[in-house]
Design a protein around this motif. Sequence first.
Motif, mmCIF file in Angstrom:
data_model
loop_
_atom_site.group_PDB
_atom_site.id
_atom_site.type_symbol
_atom_site.label_atom_id
_atom_site.label_comp_id
_atom_site.label_asym_id
_atom_site.label_seq_id
_atom_site.Cartn_x
_atom_site.Cartn_y
_atom_site.Cartn_z
ATOM 1 N N THR A 439 0.810 -1.220 0.000
ATOM 2 C CA THR A 439 0.000 0.000 0.000
ATOM 3 C C THR A 439 0.841 1.267 0.000
ATOM 4 N N LEU A 440 1.856 1.311 0.870
ATOM 5 C CA LEU A 440 2.615 2.559 1.077
ATOM 6 C C LEU A 440 4.013 2.543 0.480
ATOM 7 N N ASN A 441 4.422 1.411 -0.068
ATOM 8 C CA ASN A 441 5.742 1.308 -0.697
ATOM 9 C C ASN A 441 6.861 1.636 0.285
ATOM 10 N N LEU A 442 6.728 1.148 1.516
ATOM 11 C CA LEU A 442 7.755 1.353 2.528
ATOM 12 C C LEU A 442 8.736 0.179 2.498
ATOM 13 N N SER A 443 9.978 0.481 2.831
ATOM 14 C CA SER A 443 11.011 -0.558 2.795
ATOM 15 C C SER A 443 10.858 -1.503 3.979
ATOM 16 N N ASN A 444 11.482 -2.698 3.854
ATOM 17 C CA ASN A 444 11.476 -3.663 4.951
ATOM 18 C C ASN A 444 12.165 -3.079 6.182
ATOM 19 N N GLU A 445 13.220 -2.288 5.960
ATOM 20 C CA GLU A 445 13.925 -1.665 7.079
ATOM 21 C C GLU A 445 12.994 -0.726 7.849
ATOM 22 N N THR A 446 12.227 0.061 7.112
ATOM 23 C CA THR A 446 11.279 0.989 7.757
ATOM 24 C C THR A 446 10.209 0.213 8.511
ATOM 25 N N LEU A 447 9.669 -0.820 7.888
ATOM 26 C CA LEU A 447 8.609 -1.607 8.506
ATOM 27 C C LEU A 447 9.087 -2.310 9.774
ATOM 28 N N SER A 448 10.346 -2.688 9.813
ATOM 29 C CA SER A 448 10.877 -3.385 10.981
ATOM 30 C C SER A 448 10.955 -2.472 12.204
ATOM 31 N N GLN A 449 10.899 -1.166 11.995
ATOM 32 C CA GLN A 449 10.981 -0.210 13.098
ATOM 33 C C GLN A 449 9.600 0.195 13.631
ATOM 34 N N MET A 450 8.539 -0.311 13.010
ATOM 35 C CA MET A 450 7.195 0.073 13.417
ATOM 36 C C MET A 450 6.849 -0.530 14.781
ATOM 37 N N THR A 451 6.137 0.229 15.614
ATOM 38 C CA THR A 451 5.755 -0.227 16.943
ATOM 39 C C THR A 451 4.397 -0.917 16.910
ATOM 40 N N THR A 452 4.206 -1.822 17.831
ATOM 41 C CA THR A 452 2.886 -2.449 17.982
ATOM 42 C C THR A 452 2.162 -1.900 19.203
ATOM 43 N N GLU A 453 2.781 -0.936 19.885
ATOM 44 C CA GLU A 453 2.203 -0.350 21.080
ATOM 45 C C GLU A 453 1.700 1.050 20.793
ATOM 46 N N LYS A 454 0.712 1.461 21.549
ATOM 47 C CA LYS A 454 0.201 2.834 21.468
ATOM 48 C C LYS A 454 1.092 3.709 22.365
#
Length: 459
Positions: A439-454
Amino acid sequence: MIWTQCITTTLLLSSIKAALAAPAAPSAATNPLRGDENLIGYSSTNTISNENTETISYQLAPGQTEAAIVGLYLDFDDVEDPQPLRGDKGGTNPGPRNTEMNKMYSDKYAPPGTDSGATVNAQWPLALSGMILGKEKSGWSRQQNQDVLPAATEMAGVNMRLEAAGYRELHWHVAAEWAIVLNGSCRIQAVNDNGQTFIDDVGKGDVWFFPPGIPHSIQALENGVEFMLVFDDGSFSETNTFLATEIFAHNPRDVLSKDLSVPVSAFQNIPQDQLFIFPGTPAPTNISIQNITGPAGSIPQPQSYSYHFSSQPAQQLEGGSVKIVDPLSFPIASGFSAALVTINPGGMREIHWHPSSDEWTFFIQGRGRATLFTPPSKATTFDYLAGDVAYFPKSNSHYIENTGVEELIVLEVLKADHYSDVSLAQWIGLTSKQIVQDTLNLSNETLSQMTTEKKIVVS
């Protein structure tokens, strides 16, 4: 037929005589207030002012040469002559202009390149609200409602100050009243529809709530008080409350005599006009002296109209802190939920939205900004100073960024039975990485930094 023609001829001649007798309108040439008719349109004799508007002297704020889409906050405080420029967008402003307003609200003057179209107005500075001044220097009141912020259909606010011993006179509202003490302290009293009584002293950071129709009063204690009231009706006006002075003034004294079982003469000195805010006798230090109860007794503690929010510890977060009061902890305030959020310099209340309510926000301290996004593609960035009100419609995303050098303190109020929001970062972090990448064309490196917490507040 001949008679009709005569009448017609006579009327025509009368009209001609009246027209000839009427004075002619003055020509432009004879009227010094107007110019010559030859000034209309092109003429070889016309002259124009050829003032050079391209030689304006100005300086740029830090970040102003960055690409507009980066959207850095522009601090114009120390810029002598700020201009509406971002990167390669915009142009100079020779004037006229309100330089002080441009400095205070730089995102209006030089908006980020991500702004698009026009959302609802989500900002009202209470400094622009007219003050209602109390009697004998006893205090003041100012309000925000739909008259000044049309999008705020669900809630309205009243900011009030009472000097020491000053009263907000006995009254009630059609709307429900939720309040937080901003500074000082006061004594609040009420009687509910069962005849049960309530009294309490509240200080800075404490909260109270009065349901619709419940009569109550507020009196400042020895050091005065200031508070913010929030009502569950965007059209609410503080001037349309039910006042004790008015109900006494507008009922026949004979009726009052029968109703209260006292002689008519007892009412000879009642006020003929409303008091609203007025000075009074200082409240006794011992609150029990004023704690009157009848056969029904006092309001049970679980249904109490006050909540000592100031004593609740805040949850410390990455970029600040937050604490919440809602019906889960303050049951009587069934339709109000609120968060008191502190955002450190450089920090940000994360991008979020509220699926169950509009958000009414008051800026208590500091300065910040927010971008309101409304589908499909409208976005407006607003700057806020202490004393400003923000309003974000239900499910419209926004953030609040601290753009100052001190802590930013904001009060978020919802019309909801519990406080809730949806975090953009958590939503992305909890969604399949493949879906997000597609959807957003984000890299795997960027996605690996995403949080699952609020995170609520980020640094």
